[in-house]
Design a protein around this motif. Structure first.
Motif, PDB file in Angstrom:
ATOM      1  N   PHE A 173      32.005  67.420  12.948  1.00 57.61           N
ATOM      2  CA  PHE A 173      33.188  68.103  13.450  1.00 57.61           C
ATOM      3  C   PHE A 173      34.374  67.775  12.552  1.00 57.61           C
ATOM      4  O   PHE A 173      34.695  66.610  12.329  1.00 57.61           O
ATOM      5  CB  PHE A 173      33.497  67.658  14.886  1.00 57.61           C
ATOM      6  N   LEU A 174      35.016  68.814  12.030  1.00 60.02           N
ATOM      7  CA  LEU A 174      36.170  68.626  11.155  1.00 60.02           C
ATOM      8  C   LEU A 174      37.463  68.989  11.884  1.00 60.02           C
ATOM      9  O   LEU A 174      37.500  69.928  12.679  1.00 60.02           O
ATOM     10  CB  LEU A 174      36.036  69.477   9.895  1.00 60.02           C
ATOM     11  N   PRO A 175      38.529  68.250  11.603  1.00 60.89           N
ATOM     12  CA  PRO A 175      39.817  68.532  12.242  1.00 60.89           C
ATOM     13  C   PRO A 175      40.509  69.746  11.615  1.00 60.89           C
ATOM     14  O   PRO A 175      39.927  70.435  10.760  1.00 60.89           O
ATOM     15  CB  PRO A 175      40.604  67.246  11.997  1.00 60.89           C
ATOM     16  N   ARG A 176      41.732  69.969  12.002  1.00 60.10           N
ATOM     17  CA  ARG A 176      42.529  71.095  11.518  1.00 60.10           C
ATOM     18  C   ARG A 176      42.592  71.112   9.988  1.00 60.10           C
ATOM     19  O   ARG A 176      42.688  70.063   9.344  1.00 60.10           O
ATOM     20  CB  ARG A 176      43.946  70.970  12.084  1.00 60.10           C
ATOM     21  N   LYS A 177      42.528  72.292   9.415  1.00 55.79           N
ATOM     22  CA  LYS A 177      42.674  72.415   7.968  1.00 55.79           C
ATOM     23  C   LYS A 177      44.055  71.918   7.551  1.00 55.79           C
ATOM     24  O   LYS A 177      45.056  72.195   8.215  1.00 55.79           O
ATOM     25  CB  LYS A 177      42.506  73.868   7.522  1.00 55.79           C
ATOM     26  N   GLY A 178      44.091  71.187   6.447  1.00 61.52           N
ATOM     27  CA  GLY A 178      45.362  70.688   5.963  1.00 61.52           C
ATOM     28  C   GLY A 178      45.227  69.392   5.198  1.00 61.52           C
ATOM     29  O   GLY A 178      44.128  69.016   4.772  1.00 61.52           O
ATOM     30  N   VAL A 179      46.349  68.707   5.035  1.00 63.23           N
ATOM     31  CA  VAL A 179      46.424  67.498   4.216  1.00 63.23           C
ATOM     32  C   VAL A 179      46.682  66.284   5.117  1.00 63.23           C
ATOM     33  O   VAL A 179      47.518  66.343   6.030  1.00 63.23           O
ATOM     34  CB  VAL A 179      47.537  67.623   3.153  1.00 63.23           C
ATOM     35  N   TYR A 180      45.975  65.202   4.814  1.00 64.69           N
ATOM     36  CA  TYR A 180      46.030  63.994   5.634  1.00 64.69           C
ATOM     37  C   TYR A 180      46.263  62.746   4.784  1.00 64.69           C
ATOM     38  O   TYR A 180      45.826  62.688   3.623  1.00 64.69           O
ATOM     39  CB  TYR A 180      44.705  63.799   6.386  1.00 64.69           C
ATOM     40  N   CYS A 181      46.922  61.749   5.374  1.00 69.47           N
ATOM     41  CA  CYS A 181      46.926  60.401   4.812  1.00 69.47           C
ATOM     42  C   CYS A 181      45.620  59.739   5.243  1.00 69.47           C
ATOM     43  O   CYS A 181      45.267  59.773   6.433  1.00 69.47           O
ATOM     44  CB  CYS A 181      48.087  59.567   5.359  1.00 69.47           C
ATOM     45  N   VAL A 182      44.910  59.120   4.289  1.00 67.38           N
ATOM     46  CA  VAL A 182      43.611  58.531   4.608  1.00 67.38           C
ATOM     47  C   VAL A 182      43.432  57.179   3.918  1.00 67.38           C
ATOM     48  O   VAL A 182      44.108  56.881   2.923  1.00 67.38           O
ATOM     49  CB  VAL A 182      42.447  59.459   4.185  1.00 67.38           C
ATOM     50  N   SER A 183      42.541  56.393   4.460  1.00 68.83           N
ATOM     51  CA  SER A 183      42.043  55.205   3.767  1.00 68.83           C
ATOM     52  C   SER A 183      40.559  55.418   3.553  1.00 68.83           C
ATOM     53  O   SER A 183      39.874  56.015   4.399  1.00 68.83           O
ATOM     54  CB  SER A 183      42.313  53.929   4.569  1.00 68.83           C
ATOM     55  N   VAL A 184      40.061  54.957   2.409  1.00 67.28           N
ATOM     56  CA  VAL A 184      38.689  55.249   2.003  1.00 67.28           C
ATOM     57  C   VAL A 184      37.966  53.958   1.672  1.00 67.28           C
ATOM     58  O   VAL A 184      38.511  53.083   0.984  1.00 67.28           O
ATOM     59  CB  VAL A 184      38.668  56.184   0.773  1.00 67.28           C
ATOM     60  N   ALA A 185      36.742  53.824   2.154  1.00 69.82           N
ATOM     61  CA  ALA A 185      35.939  52.628   1.877  1.00 69.82           C
ATOM     62  C   ALA A 185      34.531  53.041   1.496  1.00 69.82           C
ATOM     63  O   ALA A 185      33.989  54.027   2.017  1.00 69.82           O
ATOM     64  CB  ALA A 185      35.906  51.706   3.085  1.00 69.82           C
TER      65      ALA A 185
END
Length: 344
Positions: free
Chosen positions: A249-261
């Motif tokens: 399940f993907l959220p709303r289309k757009g740009v997000y602040c994320v942390s990646v591991a």
């Protein structure tokens, strides 16, 4: 953590949290808690011990101390903290329509492992299982197949043919087999029930703060980094394209602040900050949905790696720009907003 869809290979005896657990949210965590430590190992003596006693309380109990003088009367048996869920989801089975999941199998295993669950049993949901009466489900699945010693469910849990059985029915039926059933009240926050549906709705609206509050953690996306068209490199913002399970399940289309591991590395040093775009890239006439991440202040090769992306904040909806230069300027602004967000 052991994962099995075969009841014959399940580790037994078990303490079972029963339900669908899509999202493993705060309400699910309350249902899972009763099957975790300090409830094991089970120490049985001639006198019953309270299932909620801690190891120290058990040691200090009169019945346990008396039996220390006669070790032959003490039996220490390992029980396995087990989540039992249905695969596929019953609604998917009956409707024939694939469901988008907050936590596909890999992510569900990750989250359950973090909580301390030792075993995930995926009960194959088919016509045979669906036709079992509540009494038959308890006897054949829980007692005979899983050798269950305790069951934990939410108060709205339903089971058996046509969902005829309630949580109180489960408690009554299981009692005849000497099995305790703990019914966990519905969990709420700010007067609202915590549910997978409420989390989906928040994600669809881009309300990451509310979704994360309901989850009790950041919403995550786990996927494999694959090669894309590498257009980001041409404007100075290389991106990692994620290949995701089709049921995610993907959220709303757009740009997000994320942390990646890196999903295989649990060290805090492996955590990277960035911005993520979910969309069809209308500026470059994209035709399919992509998930792309640009890492801040980082360079390297991620191809082939499995990474977990934690969504922290929704920045803006997807939009089409008049030129690549305009897109580049907006990405620079997005990165600046992300830096400001993470510095606070």
């Amino acid at each position: 953590m052991q994962v099995t869809s075969s009841l014959s290979t399940a580790l037994k005896p078990t303490l079972v949290a029963l339900g669908n657990f899509d999202g493993v949210h705060r309400g699910h965590q309350q249902v899972i808690q009763p099957i975790l430590q300090p409830c094991k190992p089970e120490i049985t003596t001639g006198s019953p011990l309270l299932s909620w006693q801690t190891p120290l309380e058990r040691f200090n109990s009169a019945s346990f101390r008396e039996n220390l003088e006669n070790p032959a009367d003490i039996n220490i048996s390992k029980t396995y903290a087990t989540v039992a869920t249905f695969n596929p989801h019953p609604r998917e089975f009956f409707s024939g329509v694939a469901r988008k999941l907050l936590t596909p199998s890999l992510e569900k295993v990750q989250q359950l492992s973090i909580l301390g669950v030792e075993q995930l049993v995926l009960l194959p949901f088919d016509r045979e299982l669906a036709s079992l009466s509540p009494q038959q489900f308890v006897e054949k699945i829980l007692v005979q197949q899983l050798d269950v010693k305790r069951v934990s469910v939410g108060e709205d849990f339903r089971f058996g043919h046509r969902r005829a059985g309630t949580s109180t029915d489960l408690q009554a039926i299981a009692a005849s087999y000497g099995v305790d059933v703990i019914i966990v009240p519905l969990h709420t926050t700010l007067g609202e029930r915590i549910s997978s549906s409420a989390i989906r709705q928040s994600l669809e609206q881009g309300d990451i703060g509310k979704a994360n509050q309901l989850l009790g953690r950041s919403y995550t996306i786990t996927g494999v980094v694959v090669k894309g068209q590498q257009l980001g490199r041409t404007i100075g913002f290389p991106t990692a394209n994620l290949e995701l399970p089709p049921e995610k399940f993907l959220p709303r289309k757009g740009v997000y602040c994320v942390s990646v591991a890196d999903s295989l590395v649990s060290s805090p040093q492996s955590l990277q900050l960035g911005v993520m775009n979910i969309g069809e890239r209308p500026t470059v006439n994209g035709t399919c949905l992509t998930v792309e991440i640009h890492l801040l202040d980082w360079s390297g090769d991620l191809y082939g790696k499995t990474v977990t992306v934690s969504l922290e904040k929704f920045l803006r909806p997807e939009q089409k720009f008049a030129s690549l230069d305009a897109l580049k300027s907006q990405i620079q602004a997005d990165c600046a907003l992300a830096r400001a967000f993470f510095s606070n």
